[in-house]
Structure formats: structure tokens, C-alpha cells
Write an enzyme that holds these catalytic residues in place. Structure first.
Site, PDB file in Angstrom:
ATOM      1  CB  SER A   1      -0.958  -0.033   1.201  1.00  0.00           C
ATOM      2  OG  SER A   1      -1.915   0.981   1.116  1.00  0.00           O
TER       3      SER A   1
ATOM      4  CD  GLU B   1      -5.113  -3.104  -5.393  1.00  0.00           C
ATOM      5  OE1 GLU B   1      -4.781  -2.120  -4.707  1.00  0.00           O
ATOM      6  OE2 GLU B   1      -4.420  -4.130  -5.491  1.00  0.00           O
TER       7      GLU B   1
ATOM      8  CG  HIS C   1      -5.439  -2.050  -0.847  1.00  0.00           C
ATOM      9  ND1 HIS C   1      -4.671  -1.543  -1.870  1.00  0.00           N
ATOM     10  CD2 HIS C   1      -4.913  -1.530   0.293  1.00  0.00           C
ATOM     11  CE1 HIS C   1      -3.739  -0.760  -1.385  1.00  0.00           C
ATOM     12  NE2 HIS C   1      -3.854  -0.735  -0.082  1.00  0.00           N
TER      13      HIS C   1
END
Length: 573
Positions: free
Chosen positions: A248, A353, A383
Site C-alpha cells: 500500500s 482494488e 487491496h
């Protein structure tokens, strides 16, 4: 009448002369920021009750009505639904969000067979930087130095990193500096310890995770300074080279770290001296967040909100906090920089995502700039899919690919083994609370003995998965490691309710063995499985190619992809 007509003409002229402001994006399915304050307060207050109810809701809905996506199983959908409920009802306050995400993963939930220790470094301003080292217990004989910390993992003393044995481990085993995610402002090394443990087992080396400073208390430049300190410490302890990676926002910072080292090497002596370091051997970006200025006006930011667990308004909130804390420093958005002369980069993204489009854009830009880039799109995944490796096969494939990529970048010994993949089950009918059968695999030695059993519901490489209500199938796999030149002779065991059926399988190099294993009992079960040799080349893809995993299912007609993009990106060449 004339006055009203004149007013309409004036308003129309003003609208024509003044450009319209950008339209506010519609609230997403996880966005309740436009609700009444009392509603927001009630949702946040009842959050501890909503999450477990959402867990049950997702599991039973998938069993009764079918999964939302074709490759999801009830357990996977239950955890995604629980995360969606948590992010939807969480307060939109950075301080409260940071307090809620500062809880560490309990020790009993962590994978077994891993050691860890925490070393505290001193920053130039006198404050401390905690750096956590994680490595497999099997990779070092230092297990006797550890003291028991929980039922699954052991925490050693900080002095272990200074021993000769640990320096030898860093010299021979792969090393990865992992920058944890959390939208720049949230989470910490405790929340990402499970990911670090699984990456340590996947790479067979040392994972180094710094507890870096985060906005709004610090800027992105401060976070990169902490990552640099951890990277320097790894080199000081004996590693000749190391990879850098993250998930991320951590994936974006890892790319920014590689860019900053590249730029420092191109500057004259005396400028950016602290950053004149050996460049990373590779960069691993797991669902990286690389463009904080991306607007929620179309593309995957809108179309994938019904699948992913990231709310659009929370992304925008944390992006504003990070940009304000960083000022003119744009290192939080590496996609805006020149991406030439970077180390080999692996970008893993999920098809479902919300940040998918910017990750594809990053891969295309890096490949166009000449950086060896591999983009893998995992079908139906949200994600940071590797965090779901305990309940789905695709995230485990992502972890194996990440481990193979790190070993390939550092030139360490490749892994070779036999993959036993249970692909289907027939004739299985059981009660609501009965467990699915499990498959165990052991390697038979030439002297008639056998190695330790690796079970599908206990192994790091795989767990059993259950599907449709009433008539459930199973899918999972295990990998048995082999030495170079060693041929596989396997003992495969299927166990359910204490009844065991076993068979011996001889696997020939280059051949895929398919067999059916029958388990006789009150309810007979037939499991179809495939057995084949695998190595790192099975998971590391050629640079410059965006591809779909070989075991991904074909497009599902009931869930067509949005019209704004193709099912999978075209090759980057």
C-alpha cells in the site's frame, strides 16, 4: 413575467462565463461522511458489534446466495465483509484511526517457525527508531538463544543481531527492508507482523521492518530517513545487498526510497551524502499507493468500491493529511517522478482494488522508462491480497511470487520442490459445523523413511478452502521442498473424521501427475489432485510483461469487468 425571464437570462449568462467547479464525486458504498453527525456517531460507537456481525453475514451470505466474485470462498468473503464494515463505520478522525490501528496482531495468530527481535537505533535528534528483524527459525541455529514469546513465534534478545551467526545469515540469506502500509498515517510494525512473518517464510531470509515516523506528526521525508537508517543497518550487519519493498503506502515509499538513492548517486560529491548508498537489488511493491492526488471521478476508484474495503472518503482524508504534512515534498507520489534506472521492480495488484488504475499506470511508466518491471494482476483480489493468505489460495501464490522475486534479485539459492494441488472434490456432503478433509504430504527417502508431514490446513503454503453450501468442495496446496537433483517420491494422505486413505506418488521431472484419492467411510470422498515440480521460475515472470496468473479462472459472465478497462493490462513491451 419579464422580470423572471430577465433573471433566467442573467443566470444563464453567468453560468456560461464562469467555469463550473469540479463535480463532487457521489458517495461510495462505504462513504457515510454526508450523513447526519448523530448517524456517524452511532455507527462509530457500535463498531465493535458491527464487525463480528458482518463477519457472520458475509460467510452465510456466500454460502446461501453464492460469492460476490467467482473465485471468492465463504471464509474469504466473510473477512472482506468484516473489513468493509470496519472501514465504513470507523470515525473519520486521524487520531482515533491511529489509536484503533495501533494494536499488534496476537501471537497465537502468527505463523509458526519464525524468530524476531527488535533493535532500537538513535536518530540524529536523539529519538529512538525501533527496527524489527524477522527470519525463519529453520534458517539459523540460533533457536536455542530465543525465549518463548507465544505459542507460535519466539522473540529473541536485541543482542542476537550482533552475533556472528546472525551476520553470517545476513551474508548468505536474502534480506528485504519492508516498509509497512497504512495510508502513510496509520498502522505500525505490530499490525503488519503477520505479513512480515509470511514474507520471511516465503523468502527464506531476513525481513527488516522499521517503525518509521508518520504524518501528520512528520513528513514523508522523515519517513524516508527512517527507512534509510534501517537499510544502512542491514548493510552494516553484513548484507552485501538488500531489496526494499512495502504494501500500500509502504510500496509507494519503497519506490520513493529507490528514486532518492538513484538521484543521490547522480549528484556531485558533497550533495545528499547521506543517501549515497548501494542501490537496492530489487523493489517489491504490493498494491502500492503511488498517486495521492488521484481524484475519485472514474475508473477503478469508483467501479471497484463495491468489492474493495477501502472507502473513497477515507483515502481522500488521509491523502490530504499526508500532503499537508509533507509540504512541497512529493515523495509520497512516486508515479510523478522519472522512473528510469531503478532496480528490477515487481508490482502486485488486485483486479478488484480501488487503486488498480494508478498501479497499472505506474507499471507502464516504469517499463517505458527502461526499468525492468513485472506487473501481476491477481484475479478478483482486493487491496493488499497477501494479508488474506490464511483463507485463500491466490494470496499464497502472491507470497510465493514475492519470495521468488527477492531471491532472484539477490542471486541467492533458488527453491525447488513439489507442488501438490487439490483442485476439486466430489461426493462430499457434511453438516454445517463439520470440518473439510485435509491432505497431508510427506517426502519418502531412499532408506524407507519419510519426512515430516505437511498438512494443507497447517502449512504456510496452503490451507483448505470451502465452497458452496450443502455440497462443498475443497481447494488448497502444499509445497514440499527438494534438494537439487533429488527426485520426488511422495506419500499423500487424505484424512477426514479420523478415517485415513493414503497412496504413494512417483513424480517424474517435467511431468504433471494427476490422480484421484478415494476416502472410504460413511460418506465416501474423492479428491482430485495434481502433483508437479515447481521452482522460483514458476513464479517469477519475465520483466516488462503484465500477465494474469496461470491458475486464474476465465472471466465470469455474471461479474463483467467495468467497461473503462480491459480484463487484464496489455503487455508493457
Amino acid at each position: 413575467m419579464r422580470a423572471a425571464l430577465l433573471l433566467r437570462v442573467v443566470l444563464a449568462k453567468m453560468a456560461h462565463e464562469q467555469p463550473f467547479m469540479a463535480a463532487t464525486p457521489p458517495p461510495g458504498p462505504l462513504d457515510y461522511s454526508h450523513s447526519h453527525p448523530c448517524v456517524r456517531w452511532f455507527r462509530s460507537t457500535t463498531l465493535p458489534l458491527r464487525v463480528p456481525l458482518a463477519l457472520l453475514k458475509g460467510k452465510w451470505r456466500a454460502r446461501v446466495c453464492g460469492a460476490k466474485r467467482p473465485t471468492w470462498n465463504p471464509r474469504f468473503e466473510a473477512y472482506v465483509t468484516a473489513l468493509r464494515s470496519a472501514t465504513k463505520n470507523a470515525p473519520r478522525d486521524v487520531g482515533l484511526l491511529r489509536a484503533a490501528t495501533s494494536v499488534s496482531v496476537p501471537g497465537p495468530l502468527l505463523p509458526a517457525g519464525v524468530l524476531r527481535c527488535t533493535e532500537r537505533l538513535t536518530r540524529p535528534d536523539g529519538s529512538e527508531l525501533a527496527v524489527e528483524f524477522v527470519w525463519p527459525r529453520a534458517a539459523t541455529p540460533m533457536a536455542e538463544l530465543s525465549r518463548k514469546w507465544s505459542t507460535t513465534s519466539a522473540q529473541t534478545t536485541p543482542d542476537v543481531v550482533r552475533t556472528t551467526e546472525f551476520r553470517e545469515l545476513l551474508r548468505t540469506a536474502p534480506a528485504l527492508v519492508l516498509v509497512h502500509g497504512g495510508a502513510h498515517c496509520l498502522c505500525g510494525r505490530g499490525t503488519h507482523r503477520d505479513l512480515a512473518f509470511r514474507l520471511a517464510l516465503a523468502t527464506g531470509g531476513v525481513i527488516v521492518m522499521p517503525d518509521f515516523r508518520r504524518p501528520p506528526d512528520a513528513s514523508s521525508a522523515d519517513a524516508l530517513d527512517d527507512v534509510r537508517a534501517a537499510y544502512e543497518r542491514v548493510l552494516e550487519l553484513g548484507a552485501s545487498r538488500a531489496c526494499v519493498g512495502g504494501d500500500s503506502a509502504g510500496g509507494g515509499l519503497a519506490l520513493a526510497f529507490a528514486i532518492k538513492i538513484r538521484d543521490a548517486g547522480a549528484t556531485p560529491d558533497g550533495r545528499d551524502g547521506a543517501w549515497r548508498l548501494a542501490p537496492p537489488a530489487g523493489c517489491l511493491a504490493i498494491s502500492p499507493w503511488v498517486d495521492l492526488g488521484e481524484e475519485r471521478t472514474g475508473g477503478s476508484r469508483l467501479s471497484n468500491e463495491r468489492w474493495d474495503f477501502l472507502p473513497g472518503d477515507m483515502i481522500d482524508l488521509l491523502a490530504r493529511e499526508t500532503v499537508e504534512a509533507s509540504g512541497s515534498d512529493a515523495s509520497h507520489s512516486p508515479v510523478k517522478f522519472d522512473l528510469h534506472s531503478l532496480p528490477p521492480t515487481l508490482i502486485q495488484t488486485g483486479q478488484c482494488e480501488v487503486l488498480h488504475d494508478q498501479q497499472v499506470r505506474l507499471a507502464r511508466a516504469a517499463a517505458a522508462a527502461g526499468t525492468p518491471t513485472t506487473l501481476t494482476v491477481f484475479r478478483d483480489m482486493p487491496h493488499v491480497s497477501p494479508i488474506f493468505s490464511f483463507c485463500h489460495e491466490t494470496p499464497r501464490t502472491a507470497l510465493r511470487q514475492a519470495g521468488a522475486f527477492v531471491r532472484a534479485c539477490l542471486g541467492t539459492q533458488r527453491r525447488r520442490g513439489v507442488l501438490v494441488d487439490v483442485v476439486s472434490a466430489r461426493g462430499l456432503r457434511r453438516g454445517l459445523f463439520a470440518k473439510a478433509p485435509r491432505v497431508g504430504v510427506a517426502l519418502l527417502t531412499g532408506d524407507g523413511g519419510r519426512g515430516e508431514f505437511v498438512w494443507t490446513d497447517r502449512a504456510v503454503a496452503g490451507e483448505m478452502e470451502t465452497y458452496a453450501f450443502g455440497r462443498r468442495g475443497t481447494r488448497g496446496n502444499v509445497v514440499v521442498a527438494l534438494e537439487d537433483g533429488e527426485q520426488a517420491r511422495l506419500l499423500v494422505v487424505v484424512e477426514r473424521r479420523g478415517v485415513v486413505a493414503e497412496t504413494i506418488v512417483d513424480v517424474v521431472e517435467g511431468d504433471v501427475t494427476k490422480a484421484e484419492y478415494a476416502l472410504d467411510g460413511a460418506q465416501p470422498v474423492i479428491l482430485a489432485a495434481s502433483v508437479s515440480y515447481v521452482d522460483d521460475e514458476s513464479f517469477v515472470l519475465p520483466s516488462g510483461v503484465a500477465t494474469e496468473p496461470a491458475d486464474a479462472l476465465p472471466p465470469h459472465e455474471a461479474h463483467p469487468l467495468p467497461a473503462h478497462r480491459t480484463p487484464f493490462p496489455k503487455p508493457l513491451m
